[in-house]
Design a protein around this motif. Sequence first.
Motif, mmCIF file in Angstrom:
data_model
loop_
_atom_site.group_PDB
_atom_site.id
_atom_site.type_symbol
_atom_site.label_atom_id
_atom_site.label_comp_id
_atom_site.label_asym_id
_atom_site.label_seq_id
_atom_site.Cartn_x
_atom_site.Cartn_y
_atom_site.Cartn_z
ATOM 1 N N LEU A 156 14.154 1.879 -2.802
ATOM 2 C CA LEU A 156 13.074 2.109 -1.847
ATOM 3 C C LEU A 156 11.721 1.714 -2.432
ATOM 4 N N THR A 157 11.526 1.920 -3.724
ATOM 5 C CA THR A 157 10.276 1.519 -4.357
ATOM 6 C C THR A 157 10.079 0.018 -4.291
ATOM 7 N N VAL A 158 11.137 -0.747 -4.581
ATOM 8 C CA VAL A 158 11.032 -2.208 -4.511
ATOM 9 C C VAL A 158 10.685 -2.664 -3.101
ATOM 10 N N ILE A 159 11.344 -2.079 -2.110
ATOM 11 C CA ILE A 159 11.073 -2.467 -0.714
ATOM 12 C C ILE A 159 9.627 -2.160 -0.346
ATOM 13 N N LEU A 160 9.160 -0.970 -0.689
ATOM 14 C CA LEU A 160 7.787 -0.585 -0.354
ATOM 15 C C LEU A 160 6.765 -1.418 -1.116
ATOM 16 N N MET A 161 7.072 -1.784 -2.359
ATOM 17 C CA MET A 161 6.152 -2.624 -3.118
ATOM 18 C C MET A 161 6.041 -4.014 -2.506
ATOM 19 N N LEU A 162 7.163 -4.556 -2.031
ATOM 20 C CA LEU A 162 7.117 -5.862 -1.370
ATOM 21 C C LEU A 162 6.300 -5.791 -0.084
ATOM 22 N N ILE A 163 6.462 -4.697 0.644
ATOM 23 C CA ILE A 163 5.651 -4.519 1.848
ATOM 24 C C ILE A 163 4.175 -4.424 1.481
ATOM 25 N N GLY A 164 3.864 -3.652 0.435
ATOM 26 C CA GLY A 164 2.477 -3.532 0.007
ATOM 27 C C GLY A 164 1.895 -4.844 -0.468
ATOM 28 N N SER A 165 2.707 -5.665 -1.149
ATOM 29 C CA SER A 165 2.232 -6.973 -1.577
ATOM 30 C C SER A 165 1.915 -7.862 -0.384
ATOM 31 N N GLY A 166 2.778 -7.811 0.638
ATOM 32 C CA GLY A 166 2.501 -8.597 1.843
ATOM 33 C C GLY A 166 1.248 -8.137 2.555
ATOM 34 N N LEU A 167 1.061 -6.818 2.641
ATOM 35 C CA LEU A 167 -0.154 -6.304 3.275
ATOM 36 C C LEU A 167 -1.390 -6.656 2.455
ATOM 37 N N GLY A 168 -1.251 -6.662 1.125
ATOM 38 C CA GLY A 168 -2.388 -7.013 0.286
ATOM 39 C C GLY A 168 -2.804 -8.458 0.448
ATOM 40 N N LEU A 169 -1.824 -9.358 0.609
ATOM 41 C CA LEU A 169 -2.155 -10.766 0.790
ATOM 42 C C LEU A 169 -2.852 -11.016 2.117
ATOM 43 N N THR A 170 -2.613 -10.159 3.107
ATOM 44 C CA THR A 170 -3.321 -10.333 4.380
ATOM 45 C C THR A 170 -4.782 -9.931 4.273
ATOM 46 N N MET A 171 -5.152 -9.233 3.190
ATOM 47 C CA MET A 171 -6.530 -8.785 3.044
ATOM 48 C C MET A 171 -7.401 -9.776 2.291
ATOM 49 N N VAL A 172 -6.795 -10.817 1.724
ATOM 50 C CA VAL A 172 -7.560 -11.795 0.959
ATOM 51 C C VAL A 172 -7.467 -13.144 1.633
ATOM 52 N N SER A 173 -8.468 -13.966 1.370
ATOM 53 C CA SER A 173 -8.525 -15.291 1.978
ATOM 54 C C SER A 173 -9.313 -16.211 1.062
ATOM 55 N N PRO A 174 -8.947 -17.504 0.991
ATOM 56 C CA PRO A 174 -9.726 -18.436 0.171
ATOM 57 C C PRO A 174 -11.083 -18.750 0.764
#
Length: 301
Positions: free
Chosen positions: A37-55
């Motif tokens: 469950l930690t791995v799944i939630l971390m992957l979700i968090g990584s995806g959400l984090g990438l939506t917060m940044v932009s070049p």
Amino acid sequence: MQSPLPSAAVAAAPTESSSSAVSWASIIAGAFAASTLTVILMLIGSGLGLTMVSPWTGSSAAPTTFAVSAAVWLVVVQWLSSAVGGYLTGRLRTKWVNVHNDEVYFRDTAHGFLAWALATLLLAGVLGSALSAALGSGVQAAATVASGAAMGASSAAAASQRPSAESSMNYFVDMLFRPADPASATAAQNDTAVAQAGRILVAGAANGEVSPDDRAYLAKLVASRTGLSEPDAKKRVDTVLAGIDDAKNKAKAAADTARKAVATFSLVGALSMVLGAFIASAAAALGGRQRDEEEALFLNR
């Protein structure tokens, strides 16, 4: 000499149970559940984090917002994964008979803690590299966007510490010797003056400032090369040196921001792990109590 105890008294004396108080099967099962469950939630968090940044400049979330969001998500991950792993550990363990309720509560709590500890070791030892890559992608993207504007400038500010320092100052040297009238510029270049200016800028970056004598000499070099008057040449020198100082300040600010972010993330990470250990222990105690209650209800039917 004291007489031996009667055989009836020996038979009535309590004996140590041959079965272990630790149910490793339930601990391992809860640890695997928490790790997955930690791995799944971390992957979700990584995806959400990438939506917060932009070049694109101004399109990313503020560094403070990103750091707070990452810290909150880390706590949420620990809370959910520890709760699930601990609860499963309590529900799946075998029933302890002829054991006081306080001892059962302690054993369930210990089982939850052991499941959390095993899950943490699994993530750190087996899944550490993959998890770090998933987490680092979002953090690295945010750091790149936040410090992208200062990267080129910081390379010039740190040029004094590398063998190719003069080449890193080429941009600022070019700024010094741009001719006042580009149309009248000839192919002949005073390479000696350019080399001297580069060495002066490198030495100034290493010492923290350019001395007044070096400033005056730079102004004379710029005036002789570009056709500017000495006051205009001095103004250009001051502008270029101010740009170098601004580049150094941006690099220092980016480094200080990164240092604070790492310190905050480490402290929040430690706090979230302590919270996870507590939640796993409490969830295991809850799961174990519900297991015994359900079995008691079934036997009383």
